[in-house]
Design an enzyme around this catalytic site. Structure first.
Site, mmCIF file in Angstrom:
data_model
loop_
_atom_site.group_PDB
_atom_site.id
_atom_site.type_symbol
_atom_site.label_atom_id
_atom_site.label_comp_id
_atom_site.label_asym_id
_atom_site.label_seq_id
_atom_site.Cartn_x
_atom_site.Cartn_y
_atom_site.Cartn_z
ATOM 1 N N VAL A 94 -4.216 -62.512 36.818
ATOM 2 C CA VAL A 94 -4.084 -61.613 37.973
ATOM 3 C C VAL A 94 -5.445 -61.032 38.355
ATOM 4 O O VAL A 94 -5.773 -60.918 39.529
ATOM 5 C CB VAL A 94 -3.043 -60.509 37.694
ATOM 6 C CG1 VAL A 94 -3.048 -59.450 38.787
ATOM 7 C CG2 VAL A 94 -1.653 -61.125 37.545
ATOM 8 N N GLU A 95 -6.245 -60.680 37.362
ATOM 9 C CA GLU A 95 -7.552 -60.074 37.632
ATOM 10 C C GLU A 95 -8.514 -61.041 38.333
ATOM 11 O O GLU A 95 -9.150 -60.672 39.306
ATOM 12 C CB GLU A 95 -8.195 -59.580 36.335
ATOM 13 C CG GLU A 95 -7.604 -58.320 35.770
ATOM 14 C CD GLU A 95 -7.928 -57.076 36.579
ATOM 15 O OE1 GLU A 95 -8.790 -57.108 37.479
ATOM 16 O OE2 GLU A 95 -7.297 -56.048 36.302
ATOM 17 N N SER A 96 -8.661 -62.250 37.780
ATOM 18 C CA SER A 96 -9.734 -63.127 38.260
ATOM 19 C C SER A 96 -9.331 -64.577 38.465
ATOM 20 O O SER A 96 -10.188 -65.394 38.780
ATOM 21 C CB SER A 96 -10.882 -63.108 37.253
ATOM 22 O OG SER A 96 -10.477 -63.755 36.042
#
Length: 174
Positions: free
Chosen positions: A69-71
């Site tokens: 989700v972050e990167s």
């Protein structure tokens, strides 16, 4: 609540796959999120996730979901706010953790340590709230979560928490 607890405890209850097989499965998953990752790079990152999550007593699938989700598993990702690397660590957070945010392995270590610290910060809550608060704090900061007494009313943070938990549940087969 039961779904997060079930996922979080499933590693303890059913055991992990043999290490080599587990790393290969995780590497395959990482390449789904980041098809441009070379197989050997995905394998190295998967092994690091397993080592770091085991060291912090966290479910590796949670870390896989958070980083996805972050990167999207892009080690060179940089956000508009300046968050860097796989775990999208802010420079001051990375410095406080003593990690180089541009080194993928160090970034993973920092992301796991940061999340573990947030989970410890919210340990007094029931498991569902503990994970929700910790994920919200990972995204918006513990100050915002504490100020609002839960997930802040920021659409980005609310969506972030839902996305990480939904992906974590999928990775757990729930």
């Amino acid at each position: 609540m039961r779904l997060i607890v079930t996922c979080a405890l499933s590693v303890l209850l059913i055991g992990a796959a043999p290490r080599d097989r587990g790393v290969a499965l995780y590497a395959d998953a990482l390449r789904v999120f980041a098809p441009s990752l070379a197989p050997e790079r995905a394998h190295a990152l998967a092994a690091r996730v397993m080592i770091e999550s085991q060291s912090a007593a966290l479910d590796a699938r949670l870390i896989v979901a958070l980083v996805a989700v972050e990167s999207s598993w892009n080690p060179h990702a940089v956000s508009r706010s300046g968050a860097r690397g796989l775990g999208q660590l802010m420079p001051q957070t990375a410095a406080g953790l003593g990690v180089d945010p541009d080194d993928p392995e160090a970034n993973l270590h920092g992301a796991v340590e940061h999340l573990a610290g947030l989970l410890a910060h919210y340990r007094r809550l029931d498991p569902q709230a503990q994970y929700e608060h910790a994920l919200a704090a990972y995204n918006a900061g513990a100050g915002a979560v504490d100020r609002y007494g839960g997930i802040p009313p920021y659409p980005e943070t609310q969506l972030y928490v839902r996305r990480v938990i939904r992906l974590w549940r999928r990775l757990c087969g729930l």
